[in-house]
Design an enzyme around this catalytic site. Structure first.
Site, PDB file in Angstrom:
ATOM      1  CG  ASP A   9      -1.605   1.265   1.507  1.00 11.69           C
ATOM      2  OD1 ASP A   9      -2.260   1.736   0.573  1.00 11.69           O
ATOM      3  OD2 ASP A   9      -1.510   1.807   2.643  1.00 11.69           O
ATOM      4  CG  ASP A  11      -1.717   7.664   0.164  1.00  8.83           C
ATOM      5  OD1 ASP A  11      -0.818   8.510   0.058  1.00  8.83           O
ATOM      6  OD2 ASP A  11      -2.501   7.377  -0.769  1.00  8.83           O
ATOM      7  CD  GLU A  18      -4.191   9.696   3.407  1.00 10.90           C
ATOM      8  OE1 GLU A  18      -4.559  10.827   3.055  1.00 10.90           O
ATOM      9  OE2 GLU A  18      -4.466   8.674   2.753  1.00 10.90           O
ATOM     10  NE  ARG A  56     -10.491  10.668   2.069  1.00  5.67           N
ATOM     11  CZ  ARG A  56      -9.292  10.221   1.714  1.00  5.67           C
ATOM     12  NH1 ARG A  56      -8.298  11.053   1.478  1.00  5.67           N
ATOM     13  NH2 ARG A  56      -9.060   8.926   1.596  1.00  5.67           N
TER      14      ARG A  56
HETATM   15  C1  XBP Z   1      -5.354   6.233   0.681  1.00  7.70           C
HETATM   16  C2  XBP Z   1      -6.490   7.022   0.228  1.00  7.70           C
HETATM   17  C3  XBP Z   1      -6.333   7.973  -0.860  1.00  7.70           C
HETATM   18  C4  XBP Z   1      -5.683   9.304  -0.543  1.00  7.70           C
HETATM   19  C5  XBP Z   1      -6.114  10.332  -1.536  1.00  7.70           C
HETATM   20  O1  XBP Z   1      -5.308   5.034  -0.050  1.00  7.70           O
HETATM   21  O2  XBP Z   1      -7.570   6.849   0.729  1.00  7.70           O
HETATM   22  O3  XBP Z   1      -7.645   8.224  -1.271  1.00  7.70           O
HETATM   23  O4  XBP Z   1      -6.064   9.789   0.719  1.00  7.70           O
HETATM   24  O5  XBP Z   1      -5.721  10.004  -2.799  1.00  7.70           O
HETATM   25  P1  XBP Z   1      -4.125   3.956   0.082  1.00  7.70           P
HETATM   26  P2  XBP Z   1      -6.486  10.617  -4.079  1.00  7.70           P
HETATM   27  O6  XBP Z   1      -3.672   3.927   1.516  1.00  7.70           O
HETATM   28  O7  XBP Z   1      -4.773   2.665  -0.352  1.00  7.70           O
HETATM   29  O8  XBP Z   1      -3.036   4.358  -0.853  1.00  7.70           O
HETATM   30  O9  XBP Z   1      -6.904  12.005  -3.707  1.00  7.70           O
HETATM   31  O10 XBP Z   1      -5.449  10.591  -5.183  1.00  7.70           O
HETATM   32  O11 XBP Z   1      -7.670   9.733  -4.358  1.00  7.70           O
HETATM   33 MG    MG Z   2      -2.979   3.247   3.392  1.00  9.46          MG
END
Ligand code: XBP
Ligand code: MG
Length: 253
Positions: A9, A11, A18, A56
């Site tokens: 993963d 983020d 984040e 979101r």
């Molecule tokens: C994390 C998320 C993403 C980001 C925002 O996903 O929820 O939506 O917060 O990204 P992961 P975008 O941990 O699976 O990577 O604004 O590009 O959608």
């Molecule tokens: Mg994540």
């Protein structure tokens, strides 16, 4: 079956993107479009339950601004999100986003050991390029055999689609892989695809339910910076390396 591949993963797992990336980028985009919205870190804890930036934004409008005047919320969210992506990439280009402890070391050790690497994320592909490119260099994007990102699948996490996609692209069985996640939505997604999962928590996710994880750690650790074992079998390992991953794989797969 032997351990063949690691699927990461992005983020919250590779970096604390984040708080210092996405949240900042959302707020910069709101300002530039003249919106008087400002998401606090506290509110963002809740908003993170909804994966994907556009979803979101729409969740926020529907829940907190029921009288917000827009004729086409989908089009509005798309435009706002495109601006947010630009802001996010600029933040990454400033180069102040470190990878979490152990991430770079583990990538290198895994490659040396012949393990195959991939990414499975709900974030926009440009964001992955910007994070990896600015932390490890653009060449490092080639370390990943598959970068499954964004809307390459129709259902974002917590659906398992992105992990199914990566397994299919790599022609691997789930039992040949381990996944690295940081959130409840992440482990629901890996579990749906039957992939055993190592969790590293962060400030947004340390209260999440990680039932089913093979181990839950504070972070991947470094030789001089041991991880904290939050849940899982006791081990001699104090940082995540290939030997520890083989140990976990043998125990659980
Ligand atoms: C994390 C998320 C993403 C980001 C925002 O996903 O929820 O939506 O917060 O990204 P992961 P975008 O941990 O699976 O990577 O604004 O590009 O959608
Ligand atoms: Mg994540």
């Amino acid at each position: 079956m032997a351990l063949e591949a690691l699927i990461f993963d992005v983020d919250g797992t590779l970096a604390n993107t984040e708080k210092d990336g996405h949240l900042v980028a959302f707020n910069l985009a709101f300002k530039e479009l003249g919106l008087d919205w400002e998401w606090s870190n506290e509110l963002y804890h809740e908003l993170l339950n909804v994966t994907g930036g556009q979803l979101r934004i729409k969740y926020y409008v529907n829940k907190y601004l029921p009288n917000f005047d827009t004729q086409d919320l989908d089009a509005f969210a798309l435009k706002l999100h495109q601006l947010k992506t630009k802001k996010y990439v600029s933040i990454m280009d400033e180069g102040a986003m470190p990878l979490r402890p152990g991430v770079e070391r583990l990538f290198k050790e895994a490659r040396e050991a012949g393990l195959r690497l991939a990414i499975a994320t709900t974030t926009t592909p440009a964001n992955v390029d910007a994070l990896i490119g600015n932390t490890l260099g653009k060449e490092a994007l080639d370390w990943f055999e598959v970068i499954g990102a964004g809307d390459v699948v129709s259902n974002l996490k917590p659906a398992g689609d992105i992990y199914h996609y990566v397994l299919e692209q790599m022609n691997l069985d789930a039992s040949q892989c381990l996944a690295f996640e940081d959130s409840y939505n992440g482990i629901v997604s890996t579990t749906e695809a039957n992939i055993k999962t190592l969790i590293t928590v962060n400030e947004y996710t340390d209260t999440h339910d990680f039932t089913g994880a093979i181990v839950t750690l504070s972070n991947l650790g470094e030789p001089d910076q041991p991880f904290k074992l939050i849940n899982g079998n006791p081990t001699q390992a104090s940082f995540v390396n290939v030997a520890y991953l083989q140990e976990l794989h043998a125990q659980h797969c």
